[in-house]
Design an enzyme around this catalytic site. Structure first.
Site, PDB file in Angstrom:
ATOM      1  N   PHE A 138      26.406  29.834  12.371  1.00  0.00           N
ATOM      2  CA  PHE A 138      26.569  28.537  11.762  1.00  0.00           C
ATOM      3  C   PHE A 138      28.190  28.225  12.154  1.00  0.00           C
ATOM      4  O   PHE A 138      28.823  28.664  11.582  1.00  0.00           O
ATOM      5  CB  PHE A 138      26.253  28.446  10.219  1.00  0.00           C
ATOM      6  CG  PHE A 138      26.328  27.186   9.616  1.00  0.00           C
ATOM      7  CD1 PHE A 138      25.385  26.235   9.613  1.00  0.00           C
ATOM      8  CD2 PHE A 138      27.300  27.041   8.901  1.00  0.00           C
ATOM      9  CE1 PHE A 138      25.681  24.921   9.196  1.00  0.00           C
ATOM     10  CE2 PHE A 138      27.528  25.786   8.290  1.00  0.00           C
ATOM     11  CZ  PHE A 138      26.704  24.697   8.366  1.00  0.00           C
ATOM     12  N   ASP A 223      35.020  31.911  14.715  1.00  0.00           N
ATOM     13  CA  ASP A 223      34.951  31.028  13.328  1.00  0.00           C
ATOM     14  C   ASP A 223      34.962  31.980  12.018  1.00  0.00           C
ATOM     15  O   ASP A 223      34.171  32.760  11.844  1.00  0.00           O
ATOM     16  CB  ASP A 223      33.492  30.462  13.478  1.00  0.00           C
ATOM     17  CG  ASP A 223      33.169  29.728  12.121  1.00  0.00           C
ATOM     18  OD1 ASP A 223      33.845  29.624  11.297  1.00  0.00           O
ATOM     19  OD2 ASP A 223      32.334  29.026  12.282  1.00  0.00           O
ATOM     20  N   LYS A 252      36.969  26.611   4.047  1.00  0.00           N
ATOM     21  CA  LYS A 252      36.544  27.376   2.827  1.00  0.00           C
ATOM     22  C   LYS A 252      37.744  27.904   1.746  1.00  0.00           C
ATOM     23  O   LYS A 252      38.179  27.021   1.121  1.00  0.00           O
ATOM     24  CB  LYS A 252      35.419  28.176   3.063  1.00  0.00           C
ATOM     25  CG  LYS A 252      34.201  27.606   3.508  1.00  0.00           C
ATOM     26  CD  LYS A 252      32.918  28.497   3.567  1.00  0.00           C
ATOM     27  CE  LYS A 252      31.818  27.358   3.621  1.00  0.00           C
ATOM     28  NZ  LYS A 252      31.166  27.845   4.972  1.00  0.00           N
TER      29      LYS A 252
HETATM   30  C1  PLP Z   1      30.728  26.732   6.042  1.00  0.00           C
HETATM   31  C2  PLP Z   1      30.825  27.050   7.553  1.00  0.00           C
HETATM   32  C3  PLP Z   1      31.127  25.952   8.314  1.00  0.00           C
HETATM   33  C4  PLP Z   1      31.286  24.597   8.187  1.00  0.00           C
HETATM   34  O1  PLP Z   1      32.337  24.300   7.192  1.00  0.00           O
HETATM   35  P1  PLP Z   1      32.275  22.746   6.462  1.00  0.00           P
HETATM   36  O2  PLP Z   1      33.552  22.724   5.695  1.00  0.00           O
HETATM   37  O3  PLP Z   1      31.070  22.698   5.528  1.00  0.00           O
HETATM   38  O4  PLP Z   1      32.379  21.840   7.577  1.00  0.00           O
HETATM   39  C5  PLP Z   1      31.405  26.220   9.669  1.00  0.00           C
HETATM   40  N1  PLP Z   1      31.452  27.833   9.942  1.00  0.00           N
HETATM   41  C6  PLP Z   1      31.134  28.782   9.050  1.00  0.00           C
HETATM   42  C7  PLP Z   1      31.118  30.073   9.598  1.00  0.00           C
HETATM   43  C8  PLP Z   1      30.738  28.331   7.853  1.00  0.00           C
HETATM   44  O5  PLP Z   1      30.445  29.391   6.857  1.00  0.00           O
END
Ligand code: PLP
Length: 404
Positions: A138, A223, A252
């Site tokens: 994700f 990421d 986050k």
């Molecule tokens: C939550 C998340 C995202 C997206 O972040 P947003 O602030 O919702 O755009 C991208 N990558 C990972 C691994 C995530 O957990």
């Protein structure tokens, strides 16, 4: 006349793309939340791994209040002191030399993907455009990031998807090697898959990705939107593995609840994000930057990071104890305070049924897909709150088992 908003107002006034729980929290302090009726909850969700210092932590409240009385916004026509301090602090604490600031994880990844493509064009030519990512991964909800993400349900049904994206199996280096070529621009990977079910990377796998990228002149993008900023017990998860990416994304926990994101890169790579190639009105906003700097400085200390490991051990003990009694989990895993409990076969697909029961018992948790109960509490959650919250969570699981 204003009346108190209700959960029904959500269905009436808000787009139907979410299905929030029935209660509306109105106040938070540390790892506790209170709803409109004054009922209290222990928070193991932390706004989906965001509120790394719990709710309304004094260090963050102070940063927000003092910046709020000084300067709110300028745009990138001017730079500002909080953004410069935040960027310097991120560089000093990581492999990176340069920082791009934005407001969310999806935006940080969007910037990373564009940078990787531009770097390939600058150094190799237009043909080097293949991005390899992983099934179940994700990376956000923009069209580019859902397409790179490994869950087709998020990218389908919106017309033609961006091209040049390939998916491999997580923790399976052979599946990556088969896709790798001189046209590979970048590999994008979470050091531990979060939404995909709390699956940590094997150390050999991450090192193998690094080697493949080096062999083929491709960039390695981590990421760390969910794993970053202390969540796993190191400032960034790559520091557990000793494998260094070319680009890293963070969001986050970075803002502890204030919207902020960052894309970090080496000098060599950052050069390709040249003047005018990318931008964001809010990127480097002084309020966001001040709060993020305060969060970063508070979290990146031995006390907090070692505390994450201690709390991990305590949570694990509770989950194992609950499982000895009720046998609902087949695996308990994760790093630091990003933990998953995989539902056993008899309870397959039932993880989400625990959440409303937990709320009735006064605990908030998360799922990661249909089969994994996810816990991502504040990094400084008091041990007493862990004990009390896990007792509440256990009552919820007891009720699930009783219902069958
Ligand atoms: C939550 C998340 C995202 C997206 O972040 P947003 O602030 O919702 O755009 C991208 N990558 C990972 C691994 C995530 O957990």
């Amino acid at each position: 006349m204003s009346t108190t908003p209700t959960r029904q107002d959500f269905d009436q006034y808000m787009m139907p793309n979410y299905a929030p729980q029935s209660v509306i929290p109105v106040r938070g302090e540390g790892s506790r939340l209170w709803d409109q009726d004054g009922r209290e909850y222990i928070d193991f969700a932390a706004g989906i791994a965001v509120n790394a210092l719990g709710h309304c932590h004094p260090a963050l409240v102070n940063a927000l209040e003092s910046q709020g009385e000084t300067l709110w916004h300028l745009s990138n026509v001017f730079t500002n002191e909080p953004a410069l301090k935040l960027a310097k602090s991120l560089v000093e604490r990581t492999f990176a030399d340069k920082v791009f600031l934005c407001s969310s994880g999806g935006e940080a990844n969007e910037a990373a993907l564009k940078l990787a493509r531009r770097y390939a064009v600058d150094h190799h030519g237009e043909h080097k455009d293949k991005i390899i990512s992983f099934y179940q991964s994700f990376h956000g909800r923009t069209f580019f990031t859902v397409s790179v993400g490994g869950q087709p349900k998020y990218s389908q049904g919106f017309g033609p998807v961006p091209g040049g994206i390939l998916h491999a199996d997580y923790n399976d280096l052979e599946s990556v090697r088969r896709l790798m070529g001189d046209d590979t621009c970048a590999i994008v990977v979470e050091p531990m898959q979060g939404e995909g079910g709390l699956i940590p990377a094997d150390p050999d796998f991450l090192q193998g990705l690094r080697d493949l990228c080096d062999e083929h002149g491709a960039l390695l993008v981590f990421d760390e939107v969910q794993t970053g900023v202390g969540r796993t017990g190191k400032l960034y998860a790559y520091q557990h593995y000793g494998v260094t990416p070319d680009i890293l994304t963070s969001a986050k926990a970075l803002g502890g609840g204030f919207p902020v994101g960052a894309m970090l890169a080496t000098d060599e790579v950052a050069t390709s994000l040249g003047l005018g190639t990318h931008g964001s009105t809010y990127g480097g906003n002084p309020l966001a930057s001040s709060v993020a700097l305060a969060a970063l400085e508070f979290i990146d200390t031995p006390e907090v990071l070692e505390g994450v490991q201690e709390r991990h051990a305590l949570l694990r003990e509770h989950l194992e104890r609950i499982n000895r009694k009720h046998g609902v989990f087949s695996d308990i895993r994760g790093l630091g305070l990003l933990m998953g409990a995989q539902m056993s076969e008899a309870w397959a697909g039932r993880a989400k049924d625990i959440l409303p029961l937990a709320i009735e018992e006064g605990a908030m948790a998360l799922v990661a897909g249909p089969n994994v109960l996810r816990l991502a509490p504040s990094l400084v959650i008091p041990e007493a709150d862990i004990d009390e919250g896990m007792a509440r969570l256990e009552r919820a699981i007891e009720r699930l088992v009783a219902q069958g």
